[in-house]
Design an enzyme around this catalytic site. Structure first.
Site, short mmCIF file in Angstrom:
data_model
loop_
_atom_site.label_atom_id
_atom_site.label_comp_id
_atom_site.label_asym_id
_atom_site.label_seq_id
_atom_site.Cartn_x
_atom_site.Cartn_y
_atom_site.Cartn_z
N ASP A 71 0.86 -1.16 0.00
CA ASP A 71 0.00 0.00 0.00
C ASP A 71 0.91 1.22 0.00
O ASP A 71 2.10 1.11 0.29
CB ASP A 71 -0.90 -0.03 1.24
CG ASP A 71 -1.80 1.19 1.32
OD1 ASP A 71 -2.45 1.50 0.31
OD2 ASP A 71 -1.84 1.83 2.39
N ASP A 129 -0.08 5.22 0.75
CA ASP A 129 -0.29 6.22 1.79
C ASP A 129 -0.21 5.59 3.16
O ASP A 129 -0.93 4.64 3.47
CB ASP A 129 -1.66 6.89 1.61
CG ASP A 129 -1.78 7.61 0.27
OD1 ASP A 129 -0.90 8.41 -0.03
OD2 ASP A 129 -2.75 7.34 -0.46
N ASP A 169 -1.04 -0.61 6.06
CA ASP A 169 -1.22 0.05 7.35
C ASP A 169 -2.64 -0.01 7.86
O ASP A 169 -2.92 0.50 8.93
CB ASP A 169 -0.79 1.52 7.24
CG ASP A 169 -1.75 2.35 6.41
OD1 ASP A 169 -2.05 1.92 5.26
OD2 ASP A 169 -2.22 3.40 6.88
#
Length: 420
Positions: A139, A141, A360
């Site tokens: 991922d 961001d 995250d």
């Protein structure tokens, strides 16, 4: 730790004779835990009276219970990592790799429940994990950057992984950027990356409409320029995107809003992030979706868009508004659903058993990894916390267990020592 519970079965006590599949084992003095993803230690003896010599082997229990379970021969630790994707609250039972079992001498036995374990990834385990994978999915961001600033060590990690021959791909639910735009951002921050390594909801939504849904007609789009551009790249006509006259319904009574002419060519409503979202757009989307044949598609359901210094409401808030107005549920392209990963497998021939997902967010990145049969790593530089993962680990809900990562790290930079 106390006695645990076999999935679908009765409690499993510490110590005593037990049988796993066709092979009798005697478990000695040490905690044994079924079903909640922990690393524990115990003692084990092969059955001296048996007629098989299984020294140096390990066994895996698959499935939720006897109806779907079984025993599979897997070998020692290196192979255990490869079997993690097949486990569902199962237990890996290994033996001494040198096969030095004595008839009456118990040996340390790691009993590892790998499906949802939330292990701190450090030391030698980092090297073992990276050696067991060919492909790493990241991922963006909150994992590789925040805003326009890379996470410290992230650039070095991505570049060194590729220098070591690992394949790296980037998965994002952000529909505001095209593949080309993401490639340019990655390169601008110092990452070695090409647009074809990026899989985002904007291009994948266009692919879905063209290749999977076989859309005939146009799209009413609640979304931005990048999403509009990806649709047009697939030859799909769209309307509704941008500010323009969508900002206000115009003068007149509310009845005029409900009577406004609709485009009969529209065969799908697609929702992405739209900073120009208005009540008028909500009305139009709801009216199109009264037709049960109209496809209802969303790029993602993230309710928070992470930003430096906090976050703002995400695409999921817009999706929920339309779902509430139509009493319909959108088909979601992005994480945690598997479609973006399926696109990647189709385009690049990825082997899930040799792939790990790094993210995250438990409810998108980690859940997608679970849905796709991948090992997962939670990094603590973004949205989700270790406390949340631990709470899911302790839960009795099978769905919550799918939100538990295989491993966690403080930052992706924690993987760098494994490449030294």
């Amino acid at each position: 730790m106390g006695a645990g519970r076999r999935p679908g079965g009765a409690g499993w006590d510490e110590g005593g004779d037990r049988q796993v599949g066709a092979w009798p084992w005697r478990l000695r003095a040490g905690p044994v835990w079924w079903g909640r993803g922990r690393v524990v230690w115990g003692w084990c003896l092969p059955d001296v009276g048996g007629d098989r010599d299984d020294r140096g082997r390990g066994f895996v229990w698959l499935g939720r219970g006897p109806a779907s379970g079984g025993v599979v021969d897997v070998g020692w630790v290196g192979d255990m990592l490869a079997w993690e994707r097949d486990l569902d609250g199962g237990v890996v039972m290994g033996r001494d790799p040198s096969g030095t079992f004595a008839g009456s001498s118990p040996v340390d036995l790691p009993i590892l429940i790998m499906a949802s374990s939330c292990i701190h990834l450090s030391g030698a385990l980092r090297s073992q994990l990276l050696a067991s994978v060919d492909t790493l999915l990241f991922d963006c961001d909150g994992v590789l950057w925040k805003g326009d600033s890379p996470i410290p060590g992230a650039v070095q990690l991505i570049n060194r992984l590729q220098e070591r021959g690992k394949r790296v791909f980037f998965l994002t639910n952000n529909s505001t950027k095209s593949r080309q735009m993401y490639g340019e951002k990655l390169q601008g921050l110092g990452f070695q990356a090409r647009p074809e390594q990026v899989f985002g909801t904007a291009p994948c939504a266009a692919l879905y409409l063209r290749q999977e849904a076989k859309l005939r007609g146009s799209v009413y789009l609640i979304g931005g320029a990048a999403l509009r551009g990806e649709l047009r790249a697939q030859g799909i006509v769209c309307s509704g995107s941008g500010p323009g006259p969508e900002l206000t319904p115009g003068p007149g009574p509310m009845q005029a809003w409900a009577a406004e002419p609709l485009d009969p060519a529209v065969g799908a409503v697609l929702i992405g992030f739209d900073e120009h979202f208005t009540y008028m757009k909500l009305c139009r989307a709801a009216r199109y979706l009264r037709d049960p044949c109209c496809i209802f598609l969303a790029t993602n359901t993230d309710t928070l868009l992470p930003m430096e210094g906090g976050g703002i409401p995400g695409t999921g808030c817009l999706v929920k508004a339309v779902e509430a107005a139509t009493n319909r549920t959108a088909h979601v392209i992005g994480k945690p659903n598997a479609f973006m990963f399926d696109c990647m497998v189709k385009e690049h021939g990825i082997d899930p058993s040799r792939t790990v997902m790094v993210g995250d967010r438990l409810d998108t990145d980690i859940l997608m990894g679970s849905n796709c049969g991948l090992r997962t790593i939670l990094t603590l530089t973004g949205v989700s916390t270790l406390e949340e993962a631990t709470a899911y680990l302790e839960s009795d809900s099978p769905h919550h267990h799918k939100l538990v990562p295989s491993y966690y790290v403080g930052s992706v930079a924690d993987l760098l020592p494994a490449l030294d």
